[in-house]
Design an enzyme around this catalytic site. Structure first.
Site, PDB file in Angstrom:
ATOM      1  N   ASP A 188     -22.802 -25.020   5.767  1.00  0.00           N
ATOM      2  CA  ASP A 188     -21.739 -25.962   5.386  1.00  0.00           C
ATOM      3  C   ASP A 188     -21.052 -26.497   6.645  1.00  0.00           C
ATOM      4  OD1 ASP A 188     -20.354 -23.688   6.205  1.00  0.00           O
ATOM      5  OD2 ASP A 188     -19.543 -23.223   4.241  1.00  0.00           O
TER       6      ASP A 188
ATOM      7  N   GLU B  55     -16.497 -24.211  -3.932  1.00  0.00           N
ATOM      8  CA  GLU B  55     -15.156 -23.792  -4.316  1.00  0.00           C
ATOM      9  C   GLU B  55     -15.117 -23.462  -5.811  1.00  0.00           C
ATOM     10  OE1 GLU B  55     -13.308 -23.175  -1.866  1.00  0.00           O
ATOM     11  OE2 GLU B  55     -12.424 -24.928  -0.915  1.00  0.00           O
TER      12      GLU B  55
ATOM     13  N   ASN C  43     -10.824 -17.134  -2.141  1.00  0.00           N
ATOM     14  CA  ASN C  43     -10.809 -17.670  -3.508  1.00  0.00           C
ATOM     15  C   ASN C  43     -12.169 -17.518  -4.190  1.00  0.00           C
ATOM     16  OD1 ASN C  43     -12.347 -19.514  -2.137  1.00  0.00           O
ATOM     17  ND2 ASN C  43     -11.099 -21.303  -2.624  1.00  0.00           N
TER      18      ASN C  43
ATOM     19  N   HIS D  88     -15.083 -18.444  -2.935  1.00  0.00           N
ATOM     20  CA  HIS D  88     -16.086 -19.466  -2.612  1.00  0.00           C
ATOM     21  C   HIS D  88     -17.267 -18.866  -1.841  1.00  0.00           C
ATOM     22  CE1 HIS D  88     -14.135 -20.869   1.475  1.00  0.00           C
ATOM     23  NE2 HIS D  88     -14.900 -19.813   1.651  1.00  0.00           N
TER      24      HIS D  88
HETATM   25  P1  PGA Z   1     -14.621 -15.254   6.778  1.00  0.00           P
HETATM   26  O1  PGA Z   1     -14.986 -16.440   5.808  1.00  0.00           O
HETATM   27  O2  PGA Z   1     -15.895 -14.585   7.143  1.00  0.00           O
HETATM   28  O3  PGA Z   1     -13.979 -15.905   7.935  1.00  0.00           O
HETATM   29  O4  PGA Z   1     -13.708 -14.344   6.020  1.00  0.00           O
HETATM   30  C1  PGA Z   1     -15.830 -16.198   4.749  1.00  0.00           C
HETATM   31  C2  PGA Z   1     -15.869 -17.393   3.866  1.00  0.00           C
HETATM   32  O5  PGA Z   1     -14.824 -18.048   3.685  1.00  0.00           O
HETATM   33  O6  PGA Z   1     -16.931 -17.703   3.327  1.00  0.00           O
END
Ligand code: PGA
Length: 260
Positions: free
Chosen positions: A82, A158, A151, A153
């Site tokens: 992404d 999302e 959240n 995702h």
């Molecule tokens: P993080 O992000 O590894 O920085 O916690 C994970 C994500 O949001 O997919």
């Protein structure tokens, strides 16, 4: 099965596996092992790996294996997961730029094998559909390593994302934007839209590894693994992959799981 001080707990209810490491370093080792297995057993494999804080240790471990000749990424087809819409790789907030610095360059992944999210394409919708076709032309993803957001995702799928969603342009929630702004000391404006590999695209991978670390993720991991399978928590859809899914977590992240 004990492994390097880690505890492996097969979770049979949904047929996916949960591997629990004692700490972040152990989780990173297990995640690097999963990537190493795929790369060594599938020459030319297509894979996607995530950005974020969680995979930093995994990347460090992979780079160190590559630098001593234990692992070779030169035939891997690397698909980015992404990125923010409109961000050039050179932009400070570019996720692909981060990935280049932390992994793709030190791992000597040949530039021709790197498939970038078409974040700056003048027609991002068509380019996103083309990206999915490129994955298919590369034989489909052998491995998708993903993280989970606060959240729920996955990538930038999302809440509300359908399990059959494809690579596409998405609106980001304020939760995701705030979480990601923290990586830039809040100074860097995080765009409102992104392009993400779709949940459906990820779910077609022959092996899916969800990496999770820290107590801040314990509640969302519980909801994803033990709550209903729902688009309110996109990561819960990963369970539909059954035995193709392995969760690799550290002890803090599994604190709220009832079956561990
Ligand atoms: P993080 O992000 O590894 O920085 O916690 C994970 C994500 O949001 O997919």
């Amino acid at each position: 099965m004990a492994r390097r001080g880690n505890i492996e707990q097969p979770q049979t209810a949904d047929r996916f596996t949960v591997r629990v490491a004692v700490d972040y370093d152990g989780m990173s080792q297990l995640a690097a092992d999963a990537v190493t297995d795929t790369v060594q057993s599938h020459r030319g494999a297509a894979l996607t790996l995530p950005t974020g804080e969680t995979p930093r240790g995994m990347y460090q471990e992979l780079v160190s294996r590559i630098s001593v000749g234990r692992l070779d990424f030169s035939t891997v087809q690397f698909f980015c997961l992404d990125d923010y819409l409109g961000k050039e790789i050179t932009d400070e907030a570019s996720l692909t730029g981060w990935l280049q610095e932390v992994f793709l360059q030190p791992a000597h992944v040949p530039p021709t094998n790197i498939h970038f999210i078409p974040a700056t394409d003048p027609d991002p919708h068509s380019a996103a559909a083309r990206y999915d076709r490129d994955i298919q032309h590369a034989g489909g993803l052998e491995l998708a390593v993903v993280g989970i957001g606060l959240n729920g995702h996955v990538g930038f799928n999302e809440p509300g994302s359908a399990p059959d969603s494809r690579t596409r342009v998405v609106d980001l929630t304020s939760v995701s934007r705030e979480q990601n702004a923290a990586y830039f000391d809040g100074e860097q404006a995080i765009p409102e839209r992104a392009i993400t590999m779709g949940l459906g695209t990820i779910l077609e991978a022959r092996r899916i590894v969800l990496i999770v670390s820290g107590s801040s993720k314990a509640e969302i991991l519980r909801l994803a693994l033990e709550g209903p399978i729902t688009s309110d928590i996109p990561a819960s859809h990963l369970r539909s992959a059954g035995s193709r899914l392995a969760v690799i977590a550290d002890a803090d992240a599994v604190l709220k799981l009832s079956r561990i």
